[in-house]
Motif scaffolding. Structure first.
Motif, mmCIF file in Angstrom:
data_model
loop_
_atom_site.group_PDB
_atom_site.id
_atom_site.type_symbol
_atom_site.label_atom_id
_atom_site.label_comp_id
_atom_site.label_asym_id
_atom_site.label_seq_id
_atom_site.Cartn_x
_atom_site.Cartn_y
_atom_site.Cartn_z
ATOM 1 N N GLN A 5 4.989 12.011 -15.570
ATOM 2 C CA GLN A 5 5.098 10.565 -15.406
ATOM 3 C C GLN A 5 6.006 10.263 -14.218
ATOM 4 N N MET A 6 5.498 9.486 -13.270
ATOM 5 C CA MET A 6 6.211 9.226 -12.030
ATOM 6 C C MET A 6 6.366 7.716 -11.819
ATOM 7 N N ASP A 7 7.436 7.338 -11.162
ATOM 8 C CA ASP A 7 7.663 5.945 -10.791
ATOM 9 C C ASP A 7 6.941 5.651 -9.477
ATOM 10 N N VAL A 8 6.264 4.511 -9.416
ATOM 11 C CA VAL A 8 5.518 4.157 -8.203
ATOM 12 C C VAL A 8 6.445 4.087 -6.992
ATOM 13 N N THR A 9 7.701 3.676 -7.189
ATOM 14 C CA THR A 9 8.624 3.554 -6.065
ATOM 15 C C THR A 9 8.967 4.893 -5.425
ATOM 16 N N SER A 10 8.567 6.007 -6.056
ATOM 17 C CA SER A 10 8.802 7.316 -5.447
ATOM 18 C C SER A 10 7.790 7.636 -4.348
ATOM 19 N N LEU A 11 6.730 6.827 -4.219
ATOM 20 C CA LEU A 11 5.698 7.059 -3.206
ATOM 21 C C LEU A 11 6.086 6.393 -1.881
ATOM 22 N N SER A 35 10.392 -3.778 -19.031
ATOM 23 C CA SER A 35 11.839 -3.803 -18.868
ATOM 24 C C SER A 35 12.158 -4.662 -17.671
ATOM 25 N N VAL A 36 13.420 -4.675 -17.294
ATOM 26 C CA VAL A 36 13.820 -5.463 -16.123
ATOM 27 C C VAL A 36 13.102 -4.931 -14.892
ATOM 28 N N GLY A 37 12.356 -5.822 -14.216
ATOM 29 C CA GLY A 37 11.608 -5.404 -13.041
ATOM 30 C C GLY A 37 10.210 -4.930 -13.355
ATOM 31 N N SER A 38 9.867 -4.715 -14.635
ATOM 32 C CA SER A 38 8.531 -4.283 -15.044
ATOM 33 C C SER A 38 8.050 -3.118 -14.188
ATOM 34 N N THR A 39 8.719 -1.995 -14.271
ATOM 35 C CA THR A 39 8.422 -0.838 -13.438
ATOM 36 C C THR A 39 7.034 -0.303 -13.740
ATOM 37 N N LEU A 40 6.252 -0.062 -12.689
ATOM 38 C CA LEU A 40 4.922 0.513 -12.831
ATOM 39 C C LEU A 40 5.010 2.021 -12.612
ATOM 40 N N THR A 41 4.486 2.786 -13.544
ATOM 41 C CA THR A 41 4.503 4.239 -13.443
ATOM 42 C C THR A 41 3.075 4.760 -13.495
ATOM 43 N N VAL A 71 0.861 -1.188 0.000
ATOM 44 C CA VAL A 71 0.000 0.000 0.000
ATOM 45 C C VAL A 71 0.894 1.234 0.000
ATOM 46 N N TYR A 72 0.642 2.155 -0.956
ATOM 47 C CA TYR A 72 1.414 3.380 -1.069
ATOM 48 C C TYR A 72 0.538 4.588 -0.753
ATOM 49 N N ASP A 73 1.168 5.620 -0.199
ATOM 50 C CA ASP A 73 0.521 6.912 0.007
ATOM 51 C C ASP A 73 0.730 7.744 -1.257
ATOM 52 N N THR A 74 -0.365 8.162 -1.905
ATOM 53 C CA THR A 74 -0.242 8.916 -3.157
ATOM 54 C C THR A 74 -0.003 10.411 -2.935
ATOM 55 N N LEU A 75 0.077 10.841 -1.653
ATOM 56 C CA LEU A 75 0.372 12.243 -1.330
ATOM 57 C C LEU A 75 -0.612 13.171 -2.027
ATOM 58 N N ASP A 76 -0.106 14.215 -2.708
ATOM 59 C CA ASP A 76 -1.004 15.146 -3.386
ATOM 60 C C ASP A 76 -1.101 14.868 -4.882
ATOM 61 N N HIS A 77 -0.632 13.697 -5.308
ATOM 62 C CA HIS A 77 -0.722 13.350 -6.726
ATOM 63 C C HIS A 77 -2.182 13.168 -7.138
ATOM 64 N N GLN A 78 -2.527 13.736 -8.252
ATOM 65 C CA GLN A 78 -3.850 13.546 -8.846
ATOM 66 C C GLN A 78 -3.657 12.584 -10.024
ATOM 67 N N ILE A 79 -3.796 11.306 -9.732
ATOM 68 C CA ILE A 79 -3.415 10.264 -10.673
ATOM 69 C C ILE A 79 -4.461 10.119 -11.773
ATOM 70 N N GLY A 80 -3.981 10.113 -13.003
ATOM 71 C CA GLY A 80 -4.884 10.000 -14.144
ATOM 72 C C GLY A 80 -4.742 8.705 -14.907
ATOM 73 N N GLY A 81 -3.689 7.927 -14.680
ATOM 74 C CA GLY A 81 -3.521 6.674 -15.405
ATOM 75 C C GLY A 81 -2.250 5.969 -14.972
ATOM 76 N N PHE A 82 -2.164 4.677 -15.351
ATOM 77 C CA PHE A 82 -1.019 3.852 -15.006
ATOM 78 C C PHE A 82 -0.479 3.185 -16.255
ATOM 79 N N SER A 83 0.793 2.840 -16.208
ATOM 80 C CA SER A 83 1.404 2.088 -17.302
ATOM 81 C C SER A 83 2.529 1.241 -16.734
#
Length: 266
Positions: free
Chosen positions: A174-180, A161-167, A145-157
């Motif tokens: 465009q932000m990396d999920v690991t930044s949350l 690649s290696v690790g299949s990064t979710l953004t 579970v991540y805290d989305t802070l003040d991000h107003q999320i409009g979509g995911f992708s």
């Protein structure tokens, strides 16, 4: 399509009639505005000229880019839906019979209730909860579970690649999920970092040790030590002459003559 309580459905019927759109188109826009946390929307419906975007206080874009009349109607519709989402609990969607809105059952924490959007790809699935400001991602059975802070999320992708990064996309790009910040992993909050180990200062040294005491250092002998009284008088006179010579009162010749005279008395 969203399933709303009776009171919420009546609100949408009234909104659709006021803005001249069908109930189906209005519900699709409601879902888009909800997914954008009430401040942005990415939509795609024939009544809105296909795909487009809306942002509160910003630019409204539709595929028919020169149709300013349609842009105004879309902006007006999105603004009203945004206000209703913030103030009308009747627009909270109902869970489908026999399950939740998420795919594959309620795999996210129960206290989050119903997500605004869900998705799954390559053994990774996510659920986004705009009102709670939470994003839940399951990878290989681990639910984070991540805290989305003040991000107003409009979509995911998901980047292939290696690790299949979710953004995700927000008002910041465009932000990396690991930044949350991580709230929990499989229900367990992250451990706080361990405090650094502070070593105790060494014990004070016992000043009453048995180490030998060094003898006191004898003072340097005074100038002319061991000289007689008469010799001291001569040497003192020479020192006074030297001081006068240094100040320029005596010339070199005068100083040399007087010094020679005094030394002859020794």
């Amino acid at each position: 399509m969203l399933s709303l309580p009776a009171a919420g459905q009546q609100l949408i019927n009234d909104v659709a009639q006021r803005h001249g759109f069908s109930v189906e188109a209005t519900l699709s826009m409601l879902e888009a505005v909800r997914n954008g946390n009430g401040s942005m929307a990415q939509f795609n419906h024939p009544e809105f000229s296909g795909a487009g975007q809306w942002m509160r206080g910003g630019m409204t874009m539709v595929s028919d880019m020169f149709n300013n009349y349609l842009k105004g109607r879309v902006d007006s519709l999105c603004s009203e839906l945004s206000n209703l989402l913030a103030n009308q609990p009747e627009l909270t969607p109902l869970a489908p019979a026999g399950g939740s809105m998420g795919s594959g059952g309620d795999w996210w924490p129960a206290d989050l209730r119903y997500p605004n959007s869900t998705g799954a790809q390559n053994h990774v699935r996510y659920a986004y909860f705009a009102q709670a400001r939470r994003l839940v991602i399951e990878v290989n059975g681990t639910v984070t579970v991540y805290d989305t802070l003040d991000h107003q999320i409009g979509g995911f992708s998901q980047q292939q690649s290696v690790g299949s990064t979710l953004t995700f996309s927000s008002q910041y790009g465009q932000m990396d999920v690991t930044s949350l910040p991580v709230v929990s992993s499989n229900g367990i909050p992250p451990q706080a970092p361990m405090a650094p180990v502070v070593q105790a200062p060494p014990p004070p040294v016992n000043t009453w040790s048995a180490a030998p005491i060094a003898p006191p250092i004898a003072p340097a002998p005074a100038p002319w030590a061991g000289a007689s009284h008469s010799e001291l008088d001569v040497f003192g006179a020479i020192e006074r002459l030297a001081a006068l010579h240094a100040k320029g009162i005596l010339s070199d010749a005068e100083f040399s003559t007087k010094k020679t005279e005094l030394l002859s008395r020794l």
